[in-house]
Write a protein that holds these residues in place. Structure first.
Motif, PDB file in Angstrom:
ATOM      1  N   ALA A  92      23.098  -5.383 -17.283  1.00  0.00           N
ATOM      2  CA  ALA A  92      23.824  -6.470 -17.095  1.00  0.00           C
ATOM      3  C   ALA A  92      24.043  -7.230 -18.359  1.00  0.00           C
ATOM      4  CB  ALA A  92      23.741  -7.236 -15.812  1.00  0.00           C
ATOM      5  N   ALA A  93      23.113  -7.719 -19.069  1.00  0.00           N
ATOM      6  CA  ALA A  93      23.176  -8.559 -20.180  1.00  0.00           C
ATOM      7  C   ALA A  93      23.189  -7.882 -21.462  1.00  0.00           C
ATOM      8  CB  ALA A  93      21.728  -9.424 -20.184  1.00  0.00           C
ATOM      9  N   HIS A  94      23.174  -6.471 -21.295  1.00  0.00           N
ATOM     10  CA  HIS A  94      23.367  -5.536 -22.377  1.00  0.00           C
ATOM     11  C   HIS A  94      22.318  -5.794 -23.524  1.00  0.00           C
ATOM     12  CE1 HIS A  94      27.410  -4.168 -21.081  1.00  0.00           C
ATOM     13  NE2 HIS A  94      27.755  -5.613 -21.370  1.00  0.00           N
ATOM     14  N   LYS A  95      21.045  -6.091 -23.121  1.00  0.00           N
ATOM     15  CA  LYS A  95      19.889  -6.390 -23.677  1.00  0.00           C
ATOM     16  C   LYS A  95      18.763  -5.260 -23.425  1.00  0.00           C
ATOM     17  CE  LYS A  95      20.160 -11.410 -23.753  1.00  0.00           C
ATOM     18  NZ  LYS A  95      19.430 -12.689 -23.306  1.00  0.00           N
ATOM     19  N   SER A  96      17.679  -5.413 -24.120  1.00  0.00           N
ATOM     20  CA  SER A  96      16.517  -4.452 -23.941  1.00  0.00           C
ATOM     21  C   SER A  96      15.790  -4.971 -22.543  1.00  0.00           C
ATOM     22  CB  SER A  96      15.672  -4.221 -25.004  1.00  0.00           C
ATOM     23  OG  SER A  96      15.091  -5.337 -25.414  1.00  0.00           O
ATOM     24  N   GLN A  97      15.012  -4.170 -22.093  1.00  0.00           N
ATOM     25  CA  GLN A  97      13.910  -4.766 -20.890  1.00  0.00           C
ATOM     26  C   GLN A  97      12.971  -5.319 -21.409  1.00  0.00           C
ATOM     27  OE1 GLN A  97      12.951  -1.000 -19.107  1.00  0.00           O
ATOM     28  NE2 GLN A  97      14.713  -0.820 -17.923  1.00  0.00           N
ATOM     29  N   LYS A  98      12.706  -5.311 -22.759  1.00  0.00           N
ATOM     30  CA  LYS A  98      11.699  -6.169 -23.484  1.00  0.00           C
ATOM     31  C   LYS A  98      12.329  -7.651 -23.721  1.00  0.00           C
ATOM     32  CE  LYS A  98       9.261  -2.932 -26.257  1.00  0.00           C
ATOM     33  NZ  LYS A  98       8.892  -2.166 -27.358  1.00  0.00           N
ATOM     34  N   ALA A  99      13.563  -7.700 -23.946  1.00  0.00           N
ATOM     35  CA  ALA A  99      14.345  -8.777 -24.081  1.00  0.00           C
ATOM     36  C   ALA A  99      14.534  -9.372 -22.763  1.00  0.00           C
ATOM     37  CB  ALA A  99      15.795  -8.610 -24.810  1.00  0.00           C
ATOM     38  N   ILE A 100      14.695  -9.021 -21.840  1.00  0.00           N
ATOM     39  CA  ILE A 100      14.680  -9.500 -20.475  1.00  0.00           C
ATOM     40  C   ILE A 100      13.332 -10.222 -20.123  1.00  0.00           C
ATOM     41  CG2 ILE A 100      15.145  -9.335 -18.084  1.00  0.00           C
ATOM     42  CD1 ILE A 100      17.407  -9.240 -19.812  1.00  0.00           C
ATOM     43  N   ILE A 101      12.180  -9.323 -20.297  1.00  0.00           N
ATOM     44  CA  ILE A 101      10.997  -9.804 -20.052  1.00  0.00           C
ATOM     45  C   ILE A 101      10.782 -11.068 -21.006  1.00  0.00           C
ATOM     46  CG2 ILE A 101       8.654  -9.536 -20.386  1.00  0.00           C
ATOM     47  CD1 ILE A 101       9.215  -6.566 -19.846  1.00  0.00           C
ATOM     48  N   ASN A 102      10.855 -11.189 -22.407  1.00  0.00           N
ATOM     49  CA  ASN A 102      10.955 -12.562 -23.243  1.00  0.00           C
ATOM     50  C   ASN A 102      11.713 -13.380 -22.499  1.00  0.00           C
ATOM     51  OD1 ASN A 102       9.255 -11.321 -25.085  1.00  0.00           O
ATOM     52  ND2 ASN A 102      10.762 -10.466 -26.228  1.00  0.00           N
ATOM     53  N   ASP A 103      12.832 -13.352 -22.317  1.00  0.00           N
ATOM     54  CA  ASP A 103      13.734 -14.283 -21.484  1.00  0.00           C
ATOM     55  C   ASP A 103      13.052 -15.027 -20.347  1.00  0.00           C
ATOM     56  OD1 ASP A 103      15.664 -13.842 -23.279  1.00  0.00           O
ATOM     57  OD2 ASP A 103      16.900 -12.943 -22.169  1.00  0.00           O
ATOM     58  N   LEU A 104      12.529 -14.207 -19.608  1.00  0.00           N
ATOM     59  CA  LEU A 104      11.938 -14.563 -18.218  1.00  0.00           C
ATOM     60  C   LEU A 104      10.712 -15.322 -18.633  1.00  0.00           C
ATOM     61  CD1 LEU A 104      12.367 -11.274 -15.926  1.00  0.00           C
ATOM     62  CD2 LEU A 104      13.410 -13.628 -15.947  1.00  0.00           C
ATOM     63  N   VAL A 105       9.681 -14.939 -19.604  1.00  0.00           N
ATOM     64  CA  VAL A 105       8.609 -15.753 -19.654  1.00  0.00           C
ATOM     65  C   VAL A 105       8.825 -16.957 -20.711  1.00  0.00           C
ATOM     66  CG1 VAL A 105       6.555 -15.587 -21.330  1.00  0.00           C
ATOM     67  CG2 VAL A 105       7.294 -13.539 -19.857  1.00  0.00           C
ATOM     68  N   HIS A 106       9.880 -17.011 -21.474  1.00  0.00           N
ATOM     69  CA  HIS A 106      10.404 -18.292 -22.140  1.00  0.00           C
ATOM     70  C   HIS A 106      10.976 -19.273 -21.054  1.00  0.00           C
ATOM     71  CE1 HIS A 106       9.639 -17.275 -26.280  1.00  0.00           C
ATOM     72  NE2 HIS A 106       9.993 -16.157 -26.153  1.00  0.00           N
ATOM     73  N   GLU A 107      11.617 -18.675 -19.935  1.00  0.00           N
ATOM     74  CA  GLU A 107      11.855 -19.592 -18.853  1.00  0.00           C
ATOM     75  C   GLU A 107      10.892 -20.568 -18.369  1.00  0.00           C
ATOM     76  OE1 GLU A 107      14.657 -17.587 -16.291  1.00  0.00           O
ATOM     77  OE2 GLU A 107      15.792 -17.072 -17.907  1.00  0.00           O
TER      78      GLU A 107
END
Length: 87
Positions: free
Chosen positions: A66-81
Protein backbone atom coordinates in the motif's frame (compact mmCIF):
# COMPACT_ATOMS: atom_id res chain seq x y z
CA UNK A 1 44.14 -8.89 -3.81
CA UNK A 2 42.81 -11.66 -6.01
CA UNK A 3 39.56 -11.46 -7.96
CA UNK A 4 37.84 -13.88 -5.56
CA UNK A 5 38.94 -11.79 -2.58
CA UNK A 6 37.47 -8.68 -4.21
CA UNK A 7 34.14 -10.42 -4.88
CA UNK A 8 33.78 -12.18 -1.51
CA UNK A 9 35.83 -9.96 0.81
CA UNK A 10 37.39 -13.24 2.00
CA UNK A 11 40.91 -14.52 1.57
CA UNK A 12 41.59 -17.58 -0.58
CA UNK A 13 42.23 -19.56 2.62
CA UNK A 14 38.88 -18.48 4.11
CA UNK A 15 37.10 -19.41 0.87
CA UNK A 16 38.77 -22.81 0.85
CA UNK A 17 37.85 -23.40 4.50
CA UNK A 18 34.22 -22.47 3.84
CA UNK A 19 34.15 -24.66 0.74
CA UNK A 20 35.49 -27.62 2.72
CA UNK A 21 32.99 -27.02 5.51
CA UNK A 22 30.05 -26.99 3.10
CA UNK A 23 31.35 -29.81 0.92
CA UNK A 24 31.99 -32.10 3.87
CA UNK A 25 28.66 -31.33 5.50
CA UNK A 26 30.19 -29.75 8.58
CA UNK A 27 27.77 -26.87 8.78
CA UNK A 28 24.09 -26.21 8.66
CA UNK A 29 22.96 -24.93 5.30
CA UNK A 30 19.61 -23.77 6.62
CA UNK A 31 16.11 -24.51 5.36
CA UNK A 32 15.47 -25.35 1.73
CA UNK A 33 13.79 -22.12 0.69
CA UNK A 34 12.75 -23.43 -2.73
CA UNK A 35 10.74 -26.17 -1.01
CA UNK A 36 9.09 -23.44 1.07
CA UNK A 37 7.98 -21.61 -2.06
CA UNK A 38 10.67 -18.93 -2.18
CA UNK A 39 11.73 -18.22 -5.74
CA UNK A 40 15.47 -18.00 -6.45
CA UNK A 41 16.62 -14.41 -6.18
CA UNK A 42 13.92 -13.46 -3.68
CA UNK A 43 15.37 -14.98 -0.50
CA UNK A 44 16.45 -11.55 0.75
CA UNK A 45 12.79 -10.63 1.05
CA UNK A 46 12.04 -13.74 3.09
CA UNK A 47 15.00 -14.22 5.41
CA UNK A 48 14.41 -11.11 7.49
CA UNK A 49 10.84 -12.18 8.17
CA UNK A 50 11.39 -15.91 8.62
CA UNK A 51 11.06 -15.83 12.43
CA UNK A 52 7.90 -13.72 12.51
CA UNK A 53 4.34 -14.98 12.87
CA UNK A 54 2.49 -15.44 9.60
CA UNK A 55 -0.04 -12.76 10.59
CA UNK A 56 2.75 -10.24 11.12
CA UNK A 57 4.37 -11.12 7.80
CA UNK A 58 1.05 -10.68 6.00
CA UNK A 59 0.42 -7.35 7.74
CA UNK A 60 3.87 -6.10 6.73
CA UNK A 61 3.37 -7.28 3.15
CA UNK A 62 0.05 -5.45 2.83
CA UNK A 63 1.40 -2.24 4.42
CA UNK A 64 4.47 -2.38 2.18
CA UNK A 65 2.36 -2.81 -0.96
CA UNK A 66 0.00 0.00 0.00
CA UNK A 67 2.85 2.40 0.81
CA UNK A 68 5.06 1.29 -2.10
CA UNK A 69 7.85 0.59 0.40
CA UNK A 70 9.86 -2.45 1.40
CA UNK A 71 8.84 -4.52 4.40
CA UNK A 72 12.06 -3.42 6.11
CA UNK A 73 11.03 0.21 5.62
CA UNK A 74 7.65 -0.52 7.21
CA UNK A 75 9.38 -2.13 10.20
CA UNK A 76 11.66 0.91 10.50
CA UNK A 77 8.64 3.22 10.38
CA UNK A 78 6.82 1.26 13.08
CA UNK A 79 9.85 1.21 15.38
CA UNK A 80 10.49 4.94 14.85
CA UNK A 81 6.84 5.65 15.71
CA UNK A 82 7.26 3.75 18.99
CA UNK A 83 10.53 5.55 19.74
CA UNK A 84 8.89 8.91 19.08
CA UNK A 85 6.18 8.28 21.68
CA UNK A 86 8.67 6.90 24.19
CA UNK A 87 7.57 3.27 24.25
Amino acid sequence: MTEIEKKTEMTDAECEELDNLITNGGGESGPNLVEQGVKPGFAWKTLLLSDLDQDVVEYLRKRAEAAHKSQKAIINDLVHEKLAVGV
